[in-house]
Design an enzyme around this catalytic site. Structure first.
Site, short mmCIF file in Angstrom:
data_model
loop_
_atom_site.label_atom_id
_atom_site.label_comp_id
_atom_site.label_asym_id
_atom_site.label_seq_id
_atom_site.Cartn_x
_atom_site.Cartn_y
_atom_site.Cartn_z
N HIS A 62 1.09 -0.87 -0.33
CA HIS A 62 0.01 -0.08 -0.37
C HIS A 62 1.10 1.23 0.11
O HIS A 62 2.23 1.10 0.48
CB HIS A 62 -0.54 -0.42 1.41
CG HIS A 62 -1.50 -0.99 1.58
ND1 HIS A 62 -3.10 -1.29 2.26
CD2 HIS A 62 -1.83 -2.18 0.38
CE1 HIS A 62 -3.28 -2.73 2.38
NE2 HIS A 62 -2.60 -2.55 1.27
N TYR A 132 0.97 1.07 13.47
CA TYR A 132 2.27 2.45 12.85
C TYR A 132 1.53 3.93 13.03
O TYR A 132 0.86 4.44 13.60
CB TYR A 132 1.29 2.47 11.05
CG TYR A 132 0.64 1.41 10.65
CD1 TYR A 132 0.27 0.50 11.43
CD2 TYR A 132 1.07 1.19 9.57
CE1 TYR A 132 -0.21 -1.18 10.34
CE2 TYR A 132 0.73 -0.49 8.57
CZ TYR A 132 0.58 -1.42 9.33
OH TYR A 132 -0.09 -2.28 8.66
C1 T46 Z 1 -5.29 2.88 6.75
C2 T46 Z 1 -6.22 2.83 7.08
C3 T46 Z 1 -7.56 2.32 6.35
N1 T46 Z 1 -8.02 2.89 7.06
C4 T46 Z 1 -9.80 2.00 7.02
C5 T46 Z 1 -10.08 1.87 5.68
C6 T46 Z 1 -10.74 -0.24 6.20
O1 T46 Z 1 -11.55 0.55 6.36
C7 T46 Z 1 -9.70 -0.23 6.76
C8 T46 Z 1 -9.19 -1.28 6.79
O2 T46 Z 1 -8.09 -0.36 5.70
P1 T46 Z 1 -7.55 -1.31 4.53
O3 T46 Z 1 -7.80 -2.51 4.19
O4 T46 Z 1 -6.39 -0.37 3.90
O5 T46 Z 1 -6.37 -1.59 5.74
P2 T46 Z 1 -4.53 -2.67 6.12
O6 T46 Z 1 -5.12 -3.56 4.55
O7 T46 Z 1 -4.66 -3.34 7.11
O8 T46 Z 1 -3.83 -1.50 4.87
C9 T46 Z 1 -3.07 -1.24 6.00
O9 T46 Z 1 -1.87 -2.09 5.58
C10 T46 Z 1 -0.74 -1.62 5.35
C11 T46 Z 1 0.69 -3.03 4.87
C12 T46 Z 1 0.06 -0.04 5.03
O10 T46 Z 1 0.92 -0.03 5.18
C13 T46 Z 1 -1.00 0.60 5.10
O11 T46 Z 1 -0.78 2.09 5.61
C14 T46 Z 1 -2.63 0.43 5.41
O12 T46 Z 1 -3.01 0.66 4.38
O13 T46 Z 1 -9.66 0.97 7.76
C15 T46 Z 1 -9.15 3.63 8.38
O14 T46 Z 1 -9.86 4.44 8.83
N2 T46 Z 1 -8.01 4.29 8.02
C16 T46 Z 1 -6.38 4.29 7.69
O15 T46 Z 1 -5.37 5.15 8.26
#
Ligand code: T46
Length: 176
Positions: A62, A132
């Site tokens: 990401h 993070y």
């Molecule tokens: C990143 C983020 C996400 N969200 C919400 C969006 C989605 O509804 C939920 C999960 O998001 P996401 O599926 O993008 O989360 P990960 O797959 O763990 O992604 C993370 O893990 C990878 C390895 C990374 O490096 C990123 O910083 C980060 O995006 O949280 C938020 O509300 N705030 C935030 O800052």
């Protein structure tokens, strides 16, 4: 704090000083003066926690695209991960190269991900929590990504993912 550079400019492995005593240890995880002294201008403006129930959970790769590119300070507070940073900056001598580091909750080590890089990780055990510090607020709609197995990068993951989101499986190939 000890800042070890990697082959990706601006990406560091950070070893906090563990102040050990009979109770365990105390570690400073962020200090603007120490980061500035290491040449890193970074102020966390948002802190996130990622809970991962299964071993071999893969999240990433990401990044947020310019002008909302985000730096990240990543560490494990429980469990262990194989943490990967990919340089997406065409001007970088490490363009399209990756670094992989094992982080565990035992030593409080961190990886600093500079702006312009993609980040992902694979958990190495169950019940892994990843903390993070983000250098920029999350902006929905500006989250971008590439597949963990994108041929453009050739990342050598230690295991195949057992758990991965449909979003992370659906990223388009790197166009470079
Ligand atoms: C990143 C983020 C996400 N969200 C919400 C969006 C989605 O509804 C939920 C999960 O998001 P996401 O599926 O993008 O989360 P990960 O797959 O763990 O992604 C993370 O893990 C990878 C390895 C990374 O490096 C990123 O910083 C980060 O995006 O949280 C938020 O509300 N705030 C935030 O800052």
């Amino acid at each position: 704090m000890r800042f070890q550079p990697t082959k990706i400019p601006g990406c560091f492995l950070i070893e906090p000083d563990l102040r050990r005593d009979g109770r365990g240890f105390f570690a400073r995880l962020y200090c603007p003066d120490e980061f500035t002294a290491a040449g890193i201008e970074f102020t966390p403006v948002q802190t996130n926690l990622s809970r991962n129930d299964r071993a071999h959970t893969l999240r990433g790769l990401h990044f947020q695209d310019p002008p909302l590119a985000e730096a990240k300070l990543v560490q494990v507070v429980r469990g262990a991960i194989f943490d990967v940073v990919v340089d997406l900056r065409p001007e970088s001598p490490a363009y399209r190269q990756w670094v992989g580091v094992e982080l565990t909750g035992e030593d409080a080590c961190q990886v600093f991900v500079p702006e312009g890089c993609a980040h992902g990780f694979l958990t190495l055990c169950a019940a892994t929590d990843v903390l993070y510090g983000m250098g920029r607020k999350y902006v929905p709609g500006h989250a971008r990504g590439y597949r963990f197995d994108d041929a453009a990068f050739g990342i050598e993951w230690p295991h195949a993912p057992a758990s991965i989101s449909p979003t992370d499986l659906g990223w388009a190939p790197f166009p470079g």
